[in-house]
Design a protein around this motif. Structure first.
Motif, mmCIF file in Angstrom:
data_model
loop_
_atom_site.group_PDB
_atom_site.id
_atom_site.type_symbol
_atom_site.label_atom_id
_atom_site.label_comp_id
_atom_site.label_asym_id
_atom_site.label_seq_id
_atom_site.Cartn_x
_atom_site.Cartn_y
_atom_site.Cartn_z
ATOM 1 N N LYS A 125 -18.271 -54.412 25.341
ATOM 2 C CA LYS A 125 -18.948 -54.848 26.678
ATOM 3 C C LYS A 125 -17.244 -54.962 27.489
ATOM 4 N N ALA A 126 -16.248 -54.217 27.626
ATOM 5 C CA ALA A 126 -15.456 -55.071 27.985
ATOM 6 C C ALA A 126 -15.603 -53.829 29.438
ATOM 7 N N LEU A 127 -14.439 -55.106 30.301
ATOM 8 C CA LEU A 127 -14.795 -54.741 31.981
ATOM 9 C C LEU A 127 -13.076 -53.445 31.583
ATOM 10 N N VAL A 128 -13.229 -52.074 31.988
ATOM 11 C CA VAL A 128 -12.340 -51.492 32.542
ATOM 12 C C VAL A 128 -13.000 -50.772 33.822
ATOM 13 N N GLY A 129 -12.023 -51.056 34.741
ATOM 14 C CA GLY A 129 -11.912 -50.064 35.989
ATOM 15 C C GLY A 129 -11.457 -48.910 36.077
ATOM 16 N N ILE A 130 -11.481 -47.715 37.100
ATOM 17 C CA ILE A 130 -10.927 -47.002 36.901
ATOM 18 C C ILE A 130 -11.265 -46.455 38.209
ATOM 19 N N PRO A 131 -10.475 -45.741 39.044
ATOM 20 C CA PRO A 131 -10.514 -45.271 39.695
ATOM 21 C C PRO A 131 -11.626 -44.575 40.837
ATOM 22 N N GLY A 132 -11.783 -44.590 41.829
ATOM 23 C CA GLY A 132 -13.208 -44.167 42.659
ATOM 24 C C GLY A 132 -12.949 -43.133 43.525
ATOM 25 N N ASP A 133 -12.201 -42.198 43.304
ATOM 26 C CA ASP A 133 -11.354 -41.348 44.016
ATOM 27 C C ASP A 133 -11.527 -39.993 42.789
ATOM 28 N N ASP A 134 -12.814 -38.708 42.736
ATOM 29 C CA ASP A 134 -13.193 -37.888 42.043
ATOM 30 C C ASP A 134 -11.974 -37.243 41.415
ATOM 31 N N ASN A 136 -9.150 -38.407 40.188
ATOM 32 C CA ASN A 136 -8.788 -39.563 39.823
ATOM 33 C C ASN A 136 -9.601 -40.266 38.362
ATOM 34 N N ARG A 137 -11.094 -40.895 39.112
ATOM 35 C CA ARG A 137 -11.983 -41.247 37.975
ATOM 36 C C ARG A 137 -12.466 -39.675 37.548
ATOM 37 N N ASN A 138 -11.889 -38.410 37.191
ATOM 38 C CA ASN A 138 -12.013 -37.715 36.335
ATOM 39 C C ASN A 138 -10.754 -38.380 35.254
ATOM 40 N N ARG A 139 -10.076 -38.335 35.706
ATOM 41 C CA ARG A 139 -8.633 -37.900 34.628
ATOM 42 C C ARG A 139 -8.668 -39.214 34.204
ATOM 43 N N ALA A 140 -9.905 -40.499 34.315
ATOM 44 C CA ALA A 140 -9.472 -41.805 33.898
ATOM 45 C C ALA A 140 -10.803 -41.623 32.666
ATOM 46 N N LEU A 141 -11.760 -40.961 33.413
ATOM 47 C CA LEU A 141 -12.858 -40.481 31.968
ATOM 48 C C LEU A 141 -12.541 -40.217 30.528
ATOM 49 N N LEU A 142 -11.542 -39.157 31.426
ATOM 50 C CA LEU A 142 -11.452 -37.680 29.954
ATOM 51 C C LEU A 142 -10.210 -38.258 29.513
ATOM 52 N N LEU A 143 -9.508 -39.209 29.859
ATOM 53 C CA LEU A 143 -8.426 -40.255 29.100
ATOM 54 C C LEU A 143 -9.036 -40.953 28.459
ATOM 55 N N GLU A 180 -16.162 -48.047 39.125
ATOM 56 C CA GLU A 180 -15.057 -47.795 40.066
ATOM 57 C C GLU A 180 -14.561 -48.348 40.434
ATOM 58 N N ILE A 181 -12.950 -49.256 40.297
ATOM 59 C CA ILE A 181 -12.011 -49.686 41.617
ATOM 60 C C ILE A 181 -11.118 -49.262 42.638
ATOM 61 N N ASP A 182 -11.197 -49.383 44.130
ATOM 62 C CA ASP A 182 -9.517 -49.229 44.287
ATOM 63 C C ASP A 182 -8.752 -48.674 43.534
ATOM 64 N N SER A 183 -7.871 -48.353 42.769
ATOM 65 C CA SER A 183 -6.501 -48.064 41.912
ATOM 66 C C SER A 183 -5.403 -48.260 42.367
ATOM 67 N N LEU A 184 -5.604 -48.796 44.382
ATOM 68 C CA LEU A 184 -4.425 -49.296 44.907
ATOM 69 C C LEU A 184 -5.156 -51.204 44.308
ATOM 70 N N ILE A 185 -6.224 -51.370 44.194
ATOM 71 C CA ILE A 185 -6.598 -52.880 44.276
ATOM 72 C C ILE A 185 -6.820 -53.448 43.198
ATOM 73 N N LEU A 186 -6.765 -52.430 41.514
ATOM 74 C CA LEU A 186 -7.066 -52.603 40.703
ATOM 75 C C LEU A 186 -5.391 -53.242 40.356
ATOM 76 N N ALA A 195 -8.973 -54.531 31.576
ATOM 77 C CA ALA A 195 -8.177 -52.961 31.338
ATOM 78 C C ALA A 195 -8.300 -52.007 32.054
ATOM 79 N N GLY A 196 -7.602 -51.025 33.443
ATOM 80 C CA GLY A 196 -7.429 -50.586 34.287
ATOM 81 C C GLY A 196 -6.502 -49.475 34.185
ATOM 82 N N ALA A 197 -7.485 -48.147 34.868
ATOM 83 C CA ALA A 197 -6.731 -46.993 35.035
ATOM 84 C C ALA A 197 -5.798 -46.585 35.736
ATOM 85 N N ILE A 198 -4.860 -46.787 35.805
ATOM 86 C CA ILE A 198 -3.913 -46.414 37.326
ATOM 87 C C ILE A 198 -3.397 -45.428 36.756
ATOM 88 N N ILE A 199 -2.995 -44.909 38.323
ATOM 89 C CA ILE A 199 -1.873 -43.511 38.420
ATOM 90 C C ILE A 199 0.042 -43.982 38.614
#
Length: 268
Positions: A125-134, A136-143, A180-186, A195-199
């Motif tokens: 149940k860890a909270l994992v932030g991923i980017p909200g744009d199409d 990079n969200r895709n990249r994060a989920l694939l990762l 989904e969290i804005d990646s710049l904020i994340l 954890a957070g997925a960030i470009i």
């Protein structure tokens, strides 16, 4: 006397030639993201200066701003900050007539955490932030799928242009809370998530380097290599070829090897 006049004329012509200014370099206004790409553009600028055909003039975009609109409108000549799937999404959304002309580098997306040393350490149940744009969200989920944390539906085809969302997750055995969290904020609020997925571009602006700080990294290369982009109508312009050579130069290769080894890799 005639011979003397000819000699004097030849001397004057030679002197004029020696005094003539060097051929002017073509200025190229280049849109880039802040952080890593500033270093890459500086290295490319040195390569361009060595060749002498163009002068790269970087224009830095930060935060939510990007260089596609200004490039499409003619306020820039080129940009170098994005991968091709992102460019395709921008073109579809805004009607941009932009063209990728060369690959530059691979900047893998990373998963970062202030609390845990590895993905294996993440609790249920860890909270994992991923980017909200199409894209990079895709990249994060694939990762996350690549590392076995989730499973996406089997008929998802990223090569066809599909972009995954959290609704496409068909298995999540550790019940991760993926938001989904804005990646710049994340990038600046990692303390608020597990954890957070960030470009890479936004991670670097927050002082994070993938090779040093990420607990997991996207496989390098493939569809997500960064590209050099110009307007469709400018693909044949004389300055495009030297711009490509500058970004695919030994200066850039050496920068990536010395300063960003294991984080950024040449894609050329």
């Amino acid at each position: 006397m005639l011979k003397l006049k000819k000699t004097l004329l030849a001397s004057l012509m030679l002197a004029a030639g020696l005094a003539a200014p060097a051929q002017a370099q073509t200025p190229v206004r280049l849109g880039i993201s802040g952080g890593v790409m500033e270093d890459v553009a500086e290295a490319a600028g040195r390569a361009a200066a060595r060749e002498g055909a163009i002068q790269i003039k970087p224009v830095v975009f930060t935060g939510h701003l990007n260089a596609n609109g200004p490039l499409n409108d003619g306020d820039l000549d080129a940009n170098a900050f994005q991968h091709e799937p992102y460019l395709r999404g921008q073109a579809r959304a805004h009607g941009y007539a932009l063209a990728p002309v060369a690959r530059t580098l691979s900047a893998p997306l990373g998963i970062y955490s202030r609390k845990y040393k590895s993905l294996a350490d993440l609790p249920d149940k860890a909270l994992v932030g991923i980017p909200g744009d199409d894209t990079n969200r895709n990249r994060a989920l694939l990762l996350l799928q690549h590392y076995g944390l989730i499973t996406l539906r089997a008929d998802l085809d990223v090569n066809r242009g599909d972009n995954a969302t959290t609704l496409d997750i068909v298995a999540n055995p550790r019940q991760l809370d993926i938001r989904e969290i804005d990646s710049l904020i994340l990038a600046r609020a990692l303390d608020d998530v597990d954890a957070g997925a960030i470009i890479t571009a936004e991670a670097s602006q927050a002082g994070l380097l993938p090779a040093r700080d990420a607990i997991a990294l996207e496989p390098v290369g493939g569809a997500y290599a960064n590209v050099l982009v110009v307007r469709e109508q400018d693909r044949g312009q004389a300055w495009v070829a030297p711009l490509i050579r500058a970004f695919q130069s030994e200066e850039v290769r050496e920068l990536l090897a010395s300063r960003y080894s294991g984080t950024l890799l040449p894609a050329f």
